[in-house]
Design a protein around this motif. Sequence first.
Motif, short mmCIF file in Angstrom:
data_model
loop_
_atom_site.label_atom_id
_atom_site.label_comp_id
_atom_site.label_asym_id
_atom_site.label_seq_id
_atom_site.Cartn_x
_atom_site.Cartn_y
_atom_site.Cartn_z
N HIS A 111 -11.28 1.19 -0.18
CA HIS A 111 -11.16 2.25 0.84
C HIS A 111 -12.58 2.45 1.36
O HIS A 111 -13.44 3.02 0.67
CB HIS A 111 -10.62 3.53 0.21
N ASN A 154 -4.24 14.42 1.98
CA ASN A 154 -4.36 13.30 2.93
C ASN A 154 -3.19 12.34 2.78
O ASN A 154 -2.94 11.86 1.67
CB ASN A 154 -5.64 12.50 2.65
N GLY A 155 -2.55 12.05 3.87
CA GLY A 155 -1.51 11.02 3.82
C GLY A 155 -0.33 11.36 4.71
O GLY A 155 -0.14 12.51 5.12
N HIS A 194 -6.47 -0.25 4.93
CA HIS A 194 -6.31 0.67 6.07
C HIS A 194 -7.45 0.68 7.09
O HIS A 194 -8.05 1.73 7.36
CB HIS A 194 -5.92 2.08 5.62
N HIS A 218 0.83 -1.20 0.00
CA HIS A 218 0.00 0.00 0.00
C HIS A 218 0.87 1.26 0.00
O HIS A 218 1.24 1.79 1.05
CB HIS A 218 -0.91 -0.02 1.24
N CYS A 277 -4.71 12.02 7.59
CA CYS A 277 -4.75 10.91 6.65
C CYS A 277 -6.14 10.31 6.76
O CYS A 277 -6.87 10.60 7.69
CB CYS A 277 -3.67 9.88 6.98
N SER A 278 -6.49 9.48 5.79
CA SER A 278 -7.83 8.89 5.81
C SER A 278 -7.76 7.38 5.64
O SER A 278 -7.02 6.91 4.78
CB SER A 278 -8.67 9.47 4.67
N HIS A 298 1.63 5.16 -2.26
CA HIS A 298 1.19 6.17 -3.24
C HIS A 298 2.41 7.03 -3.58
O HIS A 298 2.76 7.93 -2.83
CB HIS A 298 0.10 7.06 -2.66
N LYS A 311 -8.30 -1.00 -6.93
CA LYS A 311 -8.83 -0.33 -5.74
C LYS A 311 -10.06 0.48 -6.10
O LYS A 311 -10.13 1.10 -7.16
CB LYS A 311 -7.77 0.61 -5.13
N ASP A 340 0.56 2.53 3.67
CA ASP A 340 -0.22 3.65 3.10
C ASP A 340 0.67 4.90 3.04
O ASP A 340 0.24 6.01 3.34
CB ASP A 340 -1.48 3.91 3.92
N TYR A 374 -13.81 10.32 -0.86
CA TYR A 374 -13.28 11.37 -1.72
C TYR A 374 -14.30 11.70 -2.82
O TYR A 374 -14.04 11.55 -4.02
CB TYR A 374 -11.92 10.97 -2.33
O1 URP Z 1 -4.70 9.50 3.69
C1 URP Z 1 -4.48 8.63 2.87
N1 URP Z 1 -4.70 7.39 3.17
N2 URP Z 1 -4.00 8.98 1.65
C2 URP Z 1 -3.79 8.14 0.56
C3 URP Z 1 -5.03 7.84 -0.21
C4 URP Z 1 -5.79 6.71 0.44
O2 URP Z 1 -6.92 6.91 0.80
O3 URP Z 1 -5.27 5.62 0.59
#
Ligand code: URP
Length: 484
Positions: A183, A337-338, A239, A60, A287-288, A62, A150, A315, A155
């Motif tokens: 998610h 977010n992240g 997550h 996981h 973060c989400s 990004h 995914k 993540d 969002y």
């Molecule tokens: O906050 C996060 N998790 N950012 C990355 C995008 C996601 O939702 O995985």
Amino acid sequence: MSKKWIKNGIVVTSTDTYQADLLIEEGKIISIGKMPDISDAEVVIDASGLYVFPGAVDEHTHMSMPFNGTESLPWETETVAAAVGGTTTIVDFALQAKGSSLADTIRKWQTRAAENTAIDYNLHVAITDLTNEIMEEIPTAVKSGVSTFKLFMAYKGELMVDDSTMFRMLQKAKEVGALVMVHAENGDVISLLQQQLLAEGKTEPYYHAVSRPIDIETEATHRAIKLAKAAGSPIFIVHVSGGEPAQEIRRARASGQPVFAETCPQYLFLDETYLALPGFEGAKYVCSPPLRERSQQEQLWNAITDGTLQTIGTDHCSFDFKNQKNLGRNDFSKIPNGGNGIEHWIPLLFTYGVKAGKITLNQFIELISANPAKFMGLYPRKGTIAIGSDADLVLFDPKVEQTITAASHLQGSDYNFYEGRQVQGAARHVLLRGEVIVKNGIYVGSLSQGQFIHAKPFGAAYRINPLARGITNEGKPVETGAAL
Ligand code: URP
Ligand code: ZN
Ligand code: ZN
């Protein structure tokens, strides 16, 4: 043919811990056991006092991902940090831009990664626009080595898909042996709560958590599970942030449904009080799903140890505080977010998981390497130490102590999620397909070394008995001839 000999280490896999030497040739492990002198070995590494782990597989991440008008930090910095920490494979989320084909999405991500990744990778495509053409393209994407997709239930207006899209994707996935990763947060309700809070002048980072209560995650987790059941498809929830969504997964598995899931280090080691730090510092922790109450952490550890959760992924979706998190200074919903964690997740889990007695050394490897590889269709090439597997190895010194700090980390961000934490254990040497890429803790590889690794369909989610606790020891394949 040049050989590498790793001698005197303690080999640790998801099932076994034993003293053995390893012999490597052409990037693969060719022999395991006590060896006499290997006179033709080109490289000899003495691993006395070190654990020899399979490289971690972080399912996981990004890298360079567009989000809220900016882009997460790039492959170049983040994969080097990953390598130094002991991660040798990532599975990154390739975002389908609306109107783009799957082939274009995959190509775009591969082009970005090419010559820019220190470690191997595979991709999940995050579907945002499931047209009939995309439905038809899915089998081709799977043949090209991408077997995981995914869907975002959150969002709204950006990445979120509706229930019928999710259902159609689940139906298609089971035909081709793909795995749908979800998610799970209710994006409609989050959007409403965001508007209500902002209208009341509640703009600070803490309201990010208020706009995404755990019930919203639990509801979406439940809905995703039921849609998967109706479609007859396995599903993987990413997550998971607390005990209540985990309970949905536990209940579904207990009924025999193939529902599998991941949690992340931030939900085990951080909590929502970080979001309330003064001076906009809380934005670092947006973060989400959001960080939860501290009491959720114990429930997540329980869900790990009772087998409700199969994997831990970082993540890692890292942003700079000064330049990027600042985009939401007057509006929490605009904060990218992240967070970060790929450099230190292994010592964190080793220290506060293994050393703290919450999980065994073998469970640790199961969670960070073997199971991610199995679910993502990469096993046994990745995720284990076995004859024929890639020689992705971490020679881990369990005695080293370090304090995590942004002042010395390699991650590109100007802050570290785990600033000031004391951890035990660090990767001393890391090998990627037999090549030393980290020597004495220093990165010595090159960004052209990472390769795209094809994932096979019909991975673990299709093959294990959902009622079994684990996979490696107790799971029984329910089909034959697939990825494991
Ligand atoms: O906050 C996060 N998790 N950012 C990355 C995008 C996601 O939702 O995985
Ligand atoms: Zn997500
Ligand atoms: Zn993510």
